[in-house]
Write an enzyme that holds these catalytic residues in place. Structure first.
Site, mmCIF file in Angstrom:
data_model
loop_
_atom_site.group_PDB
_atom_site.id
_atom_site.type_symbol
_atom_site.label_atom_id
_atom_site.label_comp_id
_atom_site.label_asym_id
_atom_site.label_seq_id
_atom_site.Cartn_x
_atom_site.Cartn_y
_atom_site.Cartn_z
ATOM 1 C CB SER A 1 -0.998 -0.050 1.440
ATOM 2 O OG SER A 1 -2.243 -0.473 1.106
ATOM 3 C CB ALA A 2 0.815 4.144 -1.953
ATOM 4 C CG HIS A 3 -1.888 4.373 3.408
ATOM 5 N ND1 HIS A 3 -2.047 4.264 4.644
ATOM 6 C CD2 HIS A 3 -2.405 3.031 2.777
ATOM 7 C CE1 HIS A 3 -2.730 3.234 5.002
ATOM 8 N NE2 HIS A 3 -2.986 2.342 3.894
ATOM 9 C CB THR B 1 -11.106 4.538 -14.827
ATOM 10 O OG1 THR B 1 -12.031 4.438 -15.702
ATOM 11 C CG2 THR B 1 -10.198 5.878 -15.348
ATOM 12 C CB CYS C 1 -7.522 -2.494 10.404
ATOM 13 S SG CYS C 1 -6.217 -1.520 9.443
HETATM 14 N N1 PMP Z 1 -1.694 -5.301 5.661
HETATM 15 C C1 PMP Z 1 -0.987 -4.706 6.692
HETATM 16 C C2 PMP Z 1 0.210 -5.420 7.557
HETATM 17 C C3 PMP Z 1 -1.314 -3.407 7.169
HETATM 18 O O1 PMP Z 1 -0.867 -2.825 7.982
HETATM 19 C C4 PMP Z 1 -2.210 -2.796 6.412
HETATM 20 C C5 PMP Z 1 -2.700 -1.376 6.774
HETATM 21 N N2 PMP Z 1 -2.902 -1.247 8.355
HETATM 22 C C6 PMP Z 1 -3.002 -3.414 5.491
HETATM 23 C C7 PMP Z 1 -2.569 -4.564 5.251
HETATM 24 C C8 PMP Z 1 -4.085 -2.853 4.559
HETATM 25 O O2 PMP Z 1 -3.769 -1.759 3.867
HETATM 26 P P1 PMP Z 1 -4.813 -0.712 3.319
HETATM 27 O O3 PMP Z 1 -5.629 -0.316 4.401
HETATM 28 O O4 PMP Z 1 -3.935 0.391 2.643
HETATM 29 O O5 PMP Z 1 -5.690 -1.490 2.344
#
Ligand code: PMP
Length: 383
Positions: free
Chosen positions: A199-201, A237, A325
């Site tokens: 993931s980029a962020h 897209t 999360c």
């Molecule tokens: N896998 C791991 C180990 C993560 O830390 C995260 C983000 N908390 C994700 C997956 C999910 O990434 P995203 O929320 O950018 O889809």
């Protein structure tokens, strides 16, 4: 008095780096084309995607054509698991119990559909039990998915060993490298990794964009149906500004990884040392050395993690209990539970994740506030 603000939740997300934002801006305004269009606007967008694909591939020594853009690691994880199980006669998936919810929840759903999910044991530090993996690999499996580094406790797995074991038995190996990109050395060829999520962020890029690396020759199913984007496997897209930002973020992260990681790692060790010296009855969660350069996770005995987090928040300090999360749900950390940490310590656990902007003065401030807050909460609970 100006209120101090210290952000130590970089594992949840990072700010977008200035260079990244600058690179993205034209793709919102003058270069706004749809990468699937054949005219010059479309060609310019398509060229930008190609550059980003190369930049992202380089972070793991993959080939650009092995990178598929997604909305983030959550989608990448969903995609690879669902695809692997559909393309293999075995109805089994092997994962660890410390995986991210995007793996665990997908597996829960697959279990309800009749697939068998086997969880490899981890030790007290969160390291995969290799003997247990070997015994679980004795029977056929569609895929093994083990994260490169854990988002809560920062433990880095011995990926070479795990990937080799899978490769020798012809089992597909996927790793969720979301927290590890630019922080842990990854070479998908040398390490025999078949699929990888990112993931980029988490690396100073924008939110809502990520990628799935799929090794050439590995069969994957179309995940989102519609147009022919992403080699006809993931329709929709493409988010061109996001991809451009992801590419630049990846290039910068790799360019500066040595210097950033060594600086952040010494701050991490300083923070761990300060907490252990100044605050009694603390327990470091995760492996002391085999751990992400930016992760500090402690349990404070006799303290409610959520209360501690609130006091720190009052002092302008952003940290986290569990992962972002899951922390909103106030559930017990599934990671610490799987590691066999006692309930009392799980309840008093806090994750601090350092970043490029973190300074020694920040750490001194945080440890000072932490010391005061823990003392205060312990005195209340004693009453
Ligand atoms: N896998 C791991 C180990 C993560 O830390 C995260 C983000 N908390 C994700 C997956 C999910 O990434 P995203 O929320 O950018 O889809």
């Amino acid at each position: 008095m100006i209120k101090k603000s210290v952000y130590l939740d970089n594992a949840a997300t990072t700010y977008v780096a200035g260079e990244v934002l600058q690179a993205m801006l034209p793709y919102f305004t003058t270069e706004f084309g749809n990468a699937s269009s054949v005219h010059s606007f479309g060609r310019s967008a398509e060229k930008a995607l190609a550059t980003a694909r190369e930049q992202i591939a380089k972070t793991i020594n993959a080939r650009p054509e092995e990178i598929y853009f997604t909305s983030g690691a959550t989608e990448s994880n969903n995609w690879i698991l669902r695809s692997a199980i559909q393309n293999h006669p075995s109805k089994r998936i092997i994962i660890s119990a410390t995986e991210h919810p995007s793996i665990l929840d997908t597996c829960d759903m697959l279990a309800k559909q009749g697939y068998k999910i086997d969880y490899v044991k981890v030790d007290r530090d969160g390291v995969i039990n290799v003997a247990d993996l070997i015994s679980k690999l004795a029977r056929p499996a569609a895929i093994v998915s083990i994260m490169t580094a854990n988002n809560e406790v920062g433990t880095i797995q011995y990926l070479n060993t795990i990937a080799n074991l899978c490769h020798e038995r012809g089992v597909l190996f996927h790793t969720d490298a979301t927290q590890a990109i630019s922080r842990v050395f990854i070479d998908v060829n040398e390490m025999k990794i078949d699929a990888l999520s990112m993931s980029a962020h988490k690396i100073y890029g924008p939110k809502g964009i990520g990628a799935l690396y799929i090794k050439s020759g590995v069969k994957v199913n179309k995940f989102i149906r519609g147009g022919h984007q992403e080699r006809n496997l993931r329709a929709g897209t493409v988010n061109v500004p996001g991809v451009v930002g992801f590419g630049v973020a990846a290039a910068i992260a790799m360019r500066d990884s040595t210097i950033n990681n060594s600086r952040i790692k010494s701050l991490r060790d300083y923070m761990i040392n300060q907490i252990e010296t100044r605050i009694p009855d603390v327990h470091l969660n995760g492996h002391r050395h085999q751990r992400l350069a930016n992760n500090v996770n402690f349990s404070f005995r006799g303290v409610e993690g959520e209360s501690l987090l609130t006091l720190l928040d009052f002092a302008g300090i952003a940290a986290s209990t569990g992962s972002a999360c899951t922390s909103a749900t106030l559930g017990r950390s599934h990671v610490l539970t799987a590691m066999g940490v006692m309930d009392e310590l799980i309840n008093g656990s806090i994750r601090f994740s350092l970043g490029r902007a973190t300074t020694k003065a920040d750490i001194d401030y945080v440890v000072g506030e932490l010391e005061k807050s823990v003392k205060k909460l312990r005195s209340i609970s004693a009453i």
